[in-house]
Enzyme design. Structure first.
Site, PDB file in Angstrom:
ATOM      1  N   HIS A  22      37.129  44.668  36.563  1.00 42.07           N
ATOM      2  CA  HIS A  22      36.608  43.929  37.285  1.00 42.07           C
ATOM      3  C   HIS A  22      37.055  44.217  38.981  1.00 42.07           C
ATOM      4  O   HIS A  22      37.291  43.225  39.409  1.00 42.07           O
ATOM      5  CB  HIS A  22      37.479  42.367  37.033  1.00 42.07           C
ATOM      6  N   ASN A  62      35.276  34.901  31.069  1.00 46.01           N
ATOM      7  CA  ASN A  62      33.947  35.698  30.938  1.00 46.01           C
ATOM      8  C   ASN A  62      32.559  34.702  30.953  1.00 46.01           C
ATOM      9  O   ASN A  62      32.749  33.790  30.659  1.00 46.01           O
ATOM     10  CB  ASN A  62      33.970  36.944  30.006  1.00 46.01           C
ATOM     11  N   HIS A 108      46.206  35.393  36.121  1.00 42.67           N
ATOM     12  CA  HIS A 108      47.144  35.581  35.152  1.00 42.67           C
ATOM     13  C   HIS A 108      47.130  34.361  34.124  1.00 42.67           C
ATOM     14  O   HIS A 108      47.151  33.190  34.694  1.00 42.67           O
ATOM     15  CB  HIS A 108      48.399  35.504  35.473  1.00 42.67           C
ATOM     16  N   TYR A 137      48.521  41.094  32.730  1.00 40.05           N
ATOM     17  CA  TYR A 137      48.054  40.610  34.039  1.00 40.05           C
ATOM     18  C   TYR A 137      49.111  40.740  35.112  1.00 40.05           C
ATOM     19  O   TYR A 137      49.007  41.357  36.176  1.00 40.05           O
ATOM     20  CB  TYR A 137      47.520  39.319  34.055  1.00 40.05           C
TER      21      TYR A 137
END
Length: 740
Positions: free
Chosen positions: A109, A181, A373, A396
């Protein structure tokens, strides 16, 4: 006069003067569409300060310590031609800071764009969750980042890839991050495989190519050996892998979450973001052209839409399921992140509205430094035992510490909670809070006992006391995770014929870029278990035999909600190109205003830049020239006549005009760049409208004037209504019927 609407793209808040400004003045304000993070302290307390205090101040150039500088163009030297002195503190500070301006990019990402906005709760989720930000008419500031997965920060926006859809809610109960997503399922079922699938999708380590692509051997080697990836891969090969815009893209939380209501009752749920403009994609050739003509296409589209006042919106919805010990619904394992629950079985219930209305004022400070996160949760929302989610809850935090230089990344302005923070965490790199007291531990008496723990009645986050089943320590997956083909088959059967054609084309292209035949043959075995026709068509394109299925085909019902085709959506925010050579400006002005009145964005395309009709008292500003325009930027084209070849319409100046050099060409009377523009738009199934002789352009482009989606009329106002109607369906798919 031409109505003043905010045509997007202006780089600054006011036009620059021709000459260099010399009169000292303070920094300009941000543009009207821009805004930065809220001015809260590092510990989440409102400061009441204007956002401008977080930006640079003063009218004079200074060092980082605030010392005013007389010069920043010349190093301190011994004479004009002498050596540079080491004592030049300004040179050292300036270059040293520049040398350290970059931070490690995200492993995944890395390529992203973002915007600020607000989320308004509908109050409809109260029966299943006590999350306060979902209460009726509660407004919560948000920051949303969209991204591609595989590419580096310098890659193109329109590659075929999964897109990230991450939302940071600055709630009064603390930060809630919904990190999802644009595809509702994932490649793998267990986070322990995440490094493997990303290593496979990234460029080959020996050559560092291909960039931001899955069309290579290592990716297809992995997914063909891990058939749990089949469902996600099929979504990625569909039109979902090349969205038209972030504004026209669905979002999914992927995992199943556990919601808790005010009485302690629990419900399992999946999160969905539904775009108000509908779900829309590019076609493959269009995406390829876009990657070269404008690799920043998606981030530009998002920023321009917000600047133009066409604020993107999504409804947040949930699918809910009984929280049973089995955590299944209609035979679907809710802990398997490679599975969906069809909306026909569990409808998506709207619970709030997201509106993006401000662009960032600084990309690095906001878009690049924002840290998400999945474990940033608020009371009323809890996690489940999804094994992929479990790994994300660790990963994360770990990656933010490396990227952002230490454990205090939550104190960066874009990450600061809007709720008071009293965490007893101290020191560390980049600590910007100035903590007080002597007892950062509890219980204590030296600081008066503060901070105190809170009960659920005081808004504490209390994990659901779920019964944990006893069992042996094993490295296994549940038997229910072993079904890798029934849902991919359902997705395939749910697509319209034209969407199925695109899937066949995508698989054929991607596999044709692989070197090893064994990998191609292995993928064909997988496709045979989804659908024989899909397998046969791809195999034919690859010049390979089509294998037989290795197991019975699943008997599944299509889910119409999975198709992007067949519904109508608002045309607001669409980009309409108005092509003219400057003749009949009255008609151009009228149709331009009509486009604006429909809440769309008109861009005038003409032979040269500047304005048309400068001597009329009502000039029309040109946004694109024939040399600069490509069809990929427009959702529809309107032609005010048939523009003759412009002065620069020759191949030596502009290769796109090369066809104009051929004597006797049917399009010799029309600028060849316009013919190319129209031809591309036609191939990409976009709506075309024209008047005042535009049929000569259709003829030059080899387009029948009565072809589907080609609209003629007396003037632009006659043509526009039918073009808008076509836009509500995204594309004119009937122009090229499917062969399936």
């Amino acid at each position: 006069m031409e109505q003043q609407h905010p045509v997007p793209g202006r780089p600054g808040p006011e036009p620059p003067p021709l000459e260099e400004p010399t009169e000292p003045r303070g920094p300009l304000p941000p543009k009207p569409d821009q805004g930065g993070p809220a001015t809260v302290s590092p510990t989440g307390q409102p400061t009441g300060a204007d956002r401008a205090v977080m930006a640079q101040g003063g009218e004079y150039l200074t060092t980082a310590q605030g010392h005013r500088l007389p010069d920043t163009d010349h190093s301190l030297k011994v004479g004009a031609r002498g050596p540079v002195l080491l004592r030049d503190h300004h040179l050292r500070e300036k270059v040293t800071h520049f040398d350290h301006e970059r931070i490690p990019e995200r492993v995944v990402h890395a390529r992203g764009a973002a915007a600020h906005g607000v989320f308004r709760g509908y109050g409809t989720a109260a029966s299943v969750t006590r999350a306060a930000f979902l209460d009726k008419d509660v407004e919560t500031p948000v920051f949303v980042r969209f991204s591609t997965v595989l590419g580096s920060r310098g890659s193109a926006d329109t590659v075929r890839d999964t897109r990230g859809f991450a939302v940071k809610f600055y709630t009064g109960e603390g930060v809630f991050d919904l990190v999802g997503n644009n595809i509702p399922v994932f490649f793998i079922q267990d986070a322990i495989k995440f490094p493997d699938v990303i290593h496979a999708g990234k460029p080959h380590p020996d050559r560092e190519i291909p960039q931001a692509q899955s069309a290579h051997d290592t990716f297809w080697d992995f997914v063909s050996l891990h058939t749990e990836a089949t469902h996600h891969t099929l979504w990625n090969m569909s039109d979902r892998g090349i969205p038209r815009s972030y504004r026209m893209m669905e979002g999914f939380g992927v995992h199943t979450f556990r919601l808790v209501n005010a009485d302690g009752g629990t419900t399992l749920a999946k999160f969905h973001w539904k775009p108000k403009l509908g779900v829309h994609s590019q076609v493959w050739e269009e995406a390829q052209i876009t990657g070269g003509a404008d690799p920043d296409f998606h981030r530009r589209d998002l920023a321009d839409a917000i600047e133009a006042g066409a604020h993107p919106q999504w409804e947040l919805g949930i699918q809910t399921f009984p929280d049973t010990p089995e955590q299944t619904f209609e035979g679907i394992d809710l802990l398997d992140p490679t599975k969906i629950v069809p909306e026909e079985l569990a409808p998506v219930q709207p619970i709030g509205l997201l509106t993006l209305d401000r662009n960032p004022s600084n990309f690095f400070a906001e878009t690049e430094q924002v840290a998400f996160h999945p474990g940033h949760l608020v009371p009323g929302i809890d996690v489940t035992d999804d094994p992929l989610l479990a790994g994300r809850l660790f990963s994360y935090i770990d990656t933010q510490i490396t990227r952002l230089g230490g454990p205090n990344f939550a104190q960066l302005p874009i990450n600061r909670p809007h709720a008071p923070v009293n965490d007893m965490l101290r020191d560390g790199m980049h600590q910007t809070a100035v903590h007080r007291g002597t007892a950062p531990y509890r219980p204590n008496s030296l600081d008066g006992g503060c901070p105190f723990t809170a009960g659920a009645d005081a808004g504490a986050y209390v994990e659901v006391p779920v019964e944990v089943p006893a069992g042996r320590k094993v490295r296994e997956a549940p038997a229910s995770f072993a079904d890798h083909f029934s849902q991919p088959r359902q997705f395939w059967l749910s697509l319209s014929p034209v969407e199925q054609e695109h899937v066949i084309s995508a698989y054929t292209f991607e596999l044709s870029r692989c070197y090893e035949n064994a990998i191609k043959e292995r993928v064909l075995r997988t496709l045979a278990n989804i659908d024989p026709r899909l397998c046969r068509e791809v195999a034919e394109g690859l010049g390979l035999p089509a294998p037989e299925p290795s197991e019975p085909l699943a008997d599944v019902a299509p889910s119409p909600a999975l198709s992007q085709v067949g519904r109508e959506w608002p045309a607001a925010g669409r980009i309409v190109g108005i092509v003219t050579d400057g003749g009949d400006l009255e008609s151009v002005r009228a149709v331009r205003q009509a486009v604006l009145d429909q809440d769309m964005v008109p861009l005038v395309v003409a032979p040269t830049g500047g304005v048309l009709g400068a001597d009329t008292g009502d000039p029309v500003t040109v946004q694109r020239t024939f040399a600069a325009a490509r069809s990929i930027e427009f959702d529809a084209l309107l032609l005010a006549g048939a523009p003759a070849p412009a002065a620069d319409a020759h191949g030596a100046r502009d290769a796109k005009a090369g066809s104009g050099d051929r004597s006797g060409d049917a399009g010799a009377a029309v600028d060849p760049r316009v013919v190319l523009l129209v031809g591309e738009a036609y191939r990409h199934s976009k709506a075309l409208g024209g008047w005042a002789g535009a049929e000569r352009v259709w003829q030059a482009a080899g387009i029948a004037s009565d072809a589907p989606g080609v609209v003629g009329g007396g003037d632009g106002r006659d043509v526009l209504p039918e073009v808008v109607r076509l836009l509500t369906r995204h594309r004119v798919w009937e122009r090229f019927p499917s062969a399936l």
